[in-house]
Design a protein around this motif. Sequence first.
Motif, PDB file in Angstrom:
ATOM      1  N   LEU A 152      27.231  41.636 -41.166  1.00 34.32           N
ATOM      2  CA  LEU A 152      26.699  42.824 -40.443  1.00 34.32           C
ATOM      3  C   LEU A 152      25.875  43.752 -41.609  1.00 34.32           C
ATOM      4  O   LEU A 152      26.163  44.184 -42.300  1.00 34.32           O
ATOM      5  N   SER A 153      24.702  44.060 -40.660  1.00 33.05           N
ATOM      6  CA  SER A 153      23.638  44.949 -41.482  1.00 33.05           C
ATOM      7  C   SER A 153      24.215  46.384 -41.475  1.00 33.05           C
ATOM      8  O   SER A 153      25.388  46.726 -40.506  1.00 33.05           O
ATOM      9  N   GLU A 154      23.700  47.205 -42.090  1.00 31.12           N
ATOM     10  CA  GLU A 154      24.122  48.585 -42.556  1.00 31.12           C
ATOM     11  C   GLU A 154      23.947  49.332 -41.206  1.00 31.12           C
ATOM     12  O   GLU A 154      24.735  49.988 -40.697  1.00 31.12           O
ATOM     13  N   PHE A 155      22.735  49.039 -40.297  1.00 28.65           N
ATOM     14  CA  PHE A 155      22.460  49.656 -39.215  1.00 28.65           C
ATOM     15  C   PHE A 155      23.586  49.241 -37.956  1.00 28.65           C
ATOM     16  O   PHE A 155      23.951  50.138 -37.214  1.00 28.65           O
ATOM     17  N   GLU A 156      23.759  47.979 -38.018  1.00 22.43           N
ATOM     18  CA  GLU A 156      24.777  47.541 -37.090  1.00 22.43           C
ATOM     19  C   GLU A 156      26.193  48.070 -37.285  1.00 22.43           C
ATOM     20  O   GLU A 156      26.777  48.585 -36.255  1.00 22.43           O
ATOM     21  N   ILE A 188      33.802  51.713 -44.598  1.00 19.34           N
ATOM     22  CA  ILE A 188      32.745  50.615 -44.320  1.00 19.34           C
ATOM     23  C   ILE A 188      31.669  50.437 -45.494  1.00 19.34           C
ATOM     24  O   ILE A 188      30.642  49.778 -45.090  1.00 19.34           O
ATOM     25  N   ASP A 189      31.673  51.093 -46.575  1.00 19.57           N
ATOM     26  CA  ASP A 189      30.724  50.772 -47.606  1.00 19.57           C
ATOM     27  C   ASP A 189      29.414  51.403 -47.175  1.00 19.57           C
ATOM     28  O   ASP A 189      28.320  50.707 -47.510  1.00 19.57           O
ATOM     29  N   ILE A 190      29.420  52.403 -46.383  1.00 20.90           N
ATOM     30  CA  ILE A 190      27.938  53.184 -46.247  1.00 20.90           C
ATOM     31  C   ILE A 190      27.796  54.270 -47.084  1.00 20.90           C
ATOM     32  O   ILE A 190      28.449  54.919 -47.244  1.00 20.90           O
ATOM     33  N   ASP A 191      26.608  54.024 -47.771  1.00 20.48           N
ATOM     34  CA  ASP A 191      26.149  54.963 -48.955  1.00 20.48           C
ATOM     35  C   ASP A 191      25.460  56.106 -48.104  1.00 20.48           C
ATOM     36  O   ASP A 191      24.393  56.083 -48.015  1.00 20.48           O
ATOM     37  N   LEU A 192      26.270  57.219 -47.763  1.00 20.61           N
ATOM     38  CA  LEU A 192      25.661  58.570 -47.240  1.00 20.61           C
ATOM     39  C   LEU A 192      24.560  59.181 -47.835  1.00 20.61           C
ATOM     40  O   LEU A 192      23.938  59.911 -47.151  1.00 20.61           O
ATOM     41  N   LYS A 193      24.530  59.030 -49.133  1.00 22.92           N
ATOM     42  CA  LYS A 193      23.513  59.963 -49.833  1.00 22.92           C
ATOM     43  C   LYS A 193      22.089  59.174 -49.824  1.00 22.92           C
ATOM     44  O   LYS A 193      21.145  59.509 -50.220  1.00 22.92           O
ATOM     45  N   ILE A 211      21.544  44.435 -30.064  1.00 20.99           N
ATOM     46  CA  ILE A 211      22.243  46.008 -30.499  1.00 20.99           C
ATOM     47  C   ILE A 211      21.637  47.010 -29.703  1.00 20.99           C
ATOM     48  O   ILE A 211      22.178  48.032 -29.081  1.00 20.99           O
ATOM     49  N   LEU A 212      20.170  47.002 -29.513  1.00 22.05           N
ATOM     50  CA  LEU A 212      19.682  48.025 -28.557  1.00 22.05           C
ATOM     51  C   LEU A 212      19.997  48.081 -27.087  1.00 22.05           C
ATOM     52  O   LEU A 212      20.596  49.198 -26.723  1.00 22.05           O
ATOM     53  N   ASN A 213      20.271  46.831 -26.634  1.00 26.62           N
ATOM     54  CA  ASN A 213      21.059  46.878 -25.262  1.00 26.62           C
ATOM     55  C   ASN A 213      22.290  47.511 -25.099  1.00 26.62           C
ATOM     56  O   ASN A 213      22.727  47.969 -24.327  1.00 26.62           O
ATOM     57  N   ASP A 305      34.694  47.101 -27.563  1.00 24.13           N
ATOM     58  CA  ASP A 305      35.991  46.831 -28.069  1.00 24.13           C
ATOM     59  C   ASP A 305      36.136  45.507 -28.561  1.00 24.13           C
ATOM     60  O   ASP A 305      36.559  45.204 -29.514  1.00 24.13           O
ATOM     61  N   GLU A 306      35.600  44.473 -27.659  1.00 26.93           N
ATOM     62  CA  GLU A 306      35.489  42.900 -28.034  1.00 26.93           C
ATOM     63  C   GLU A 306      34.560  42.808 -29.173  1.00 26.93           C
ATOM     64  O   GLU A 306      34.789  42.108 -30.200  1.00 26.93           O
ATOM     65  N   LYS A 307      33.408  43.526 -29.233  1.00 23.00           N
ATOM     66  CA  LYS A 307      32.463  43.656 -30.434  1.00 23.00           C
ATOM     67  C   LYS A 307      33.199  43.720 -31.898  1.00 23.00           C
ATOM     68  O   LYS A 307      32.944  43.126 -32.621  1.00 23.00           O
ATOM     69  N   ILE A 308      33.841  44.882 -31.755  1.00 21.24           N
ATOM     70  CA  ILE A 308      34.490  45.290 -33.048  1.00 21.24           C
ATOM     71  C   ILE A 308      35.967  44.511 -33.134  1.00 21.24           C
ATOM     72  O   ILE A 308      36.775  45.277 -34.121  1.00 21.24           O
TER      73      ILE A 308
END
Length: 452
Positions: A152-156, A188-193, A211-213, A305-308
């Motif tokens: 999964l990408s960072e944005f996702e 979840i390994d998001i580099d907030l800086k 993802i937009l939808n 819920d199903e997605k994650i």
Amino acid sequence: MEELAKLFTDINVNEREKLALEYKIVMKFKENLDNEEYINRLIIISVIFLVLKETRVKDSIVEELIQSLGLYSNIKGDIYSCKYAAFLFLKEVLFYKKINFELLLLVINRLEEIPADDKNLKIYKLLRSFFLRMKKRLKFSYLYIGDYPANLSEFERIILVVINFFRKNRRIKRIEDFILLKSVLEEIDIDLKRTITFKEFYDYLLSNLQILNLLFRYISKEKLEKISSFESSLIVGISIIAFSKNKDKELILNQINRYFRDNYFAPISQEISLLDFITSLISNLSLVWNFGMVDKDGNSFREIDEKIEIDQNEETNSFNQNFSLKEDKENKGRLLIEAIKNNDLKLIKELLDMRVDLNYADNNNRTPLIHAVKFEKLELVDRLIELGADLNLRDNKGRTALIEAVIANNAKIAACLINANSDINIRYLGKTPLELARDWNRNNIIRLLDNL
């Protein structure tokens, strides 16, 4: 936490004193249920008092604990009673869910500061282990992030967390919500800086319409139409992508860029930290989010819920289970029956003011209500009915409370039970209460039942 509960069950305090302490603490807690400052301070004091060796406990801590809980001053010299009182206070905190994430972190930090030799105590290990598990549960309760696939990408990942944030928290209300959000994103390994641009975000949405939808599904069109242009530029950019009939990505990005320059006074190429971006995304979404949305089966947010892959069982609140409150209520139910038999009015009042199993059945399957009827305690019968006792439970002989009232020939109690909708067609010895009343010449009760 069952082990900790057992530790205090076996503490060197007699049962009557335990009950008296619990009554005082339950009542005091109810008085201060909305006093956050009072509760938070006593949580810290109680935890520290419980884990320190007796020789390290300062008199000032004991005095503050006793005064804050409204206990008798002569308890000061009884360290076991004081510790039991602190334990009971924490039990109330957990029952009413009065510990938030920010305070939980503070408690855990204070436990880490405890002297090394005190950390060998069993109670320290039990409490620390419990609070660490609670920290994990609270994360899942607020923002259960699921086990995201590695690809999964960072944005996702960010979008899924943000959607689930609204699914759980609805809005950022307190600083603890930011702390918790930050903690989960780091997990979840998001580099907030790291810095990104709004252009990168919109570019991602243009290339990932699924993802937009998913994101746009939760946006209320009515709210979107009512917001001012300067209020939610980030969301307006998302809506431009969602509603655009143009297939040219560059043209769409240029349109969003113009909108940003006119209303946000900055281009979409402006850099922003991921933390600021996520905060901005949540703030913008809160203005247009459809919080009341449900699917066709009436279930909220099933798709996400199903997605994650959320397992709802992981989020089950375990406060009651951890502190064996069911067993605790049953014990009080047993005591209540004994108090009724012994006509101990003070104990009866104390028990009814606390959490007690009103339908606890003794060895003969007789409930407190049946015993109250047997001993012809009209006021207690009325109180038990008011508190929600089951009127139609049978004892081993098949008698209900109403049958017992007929046997006792107590028309006032019978009337009380009948008015509370006791089952008047239930049978004992093959006969209804009316038929039994006729057989036994219970004339006042016959008149009550004949009129129905």
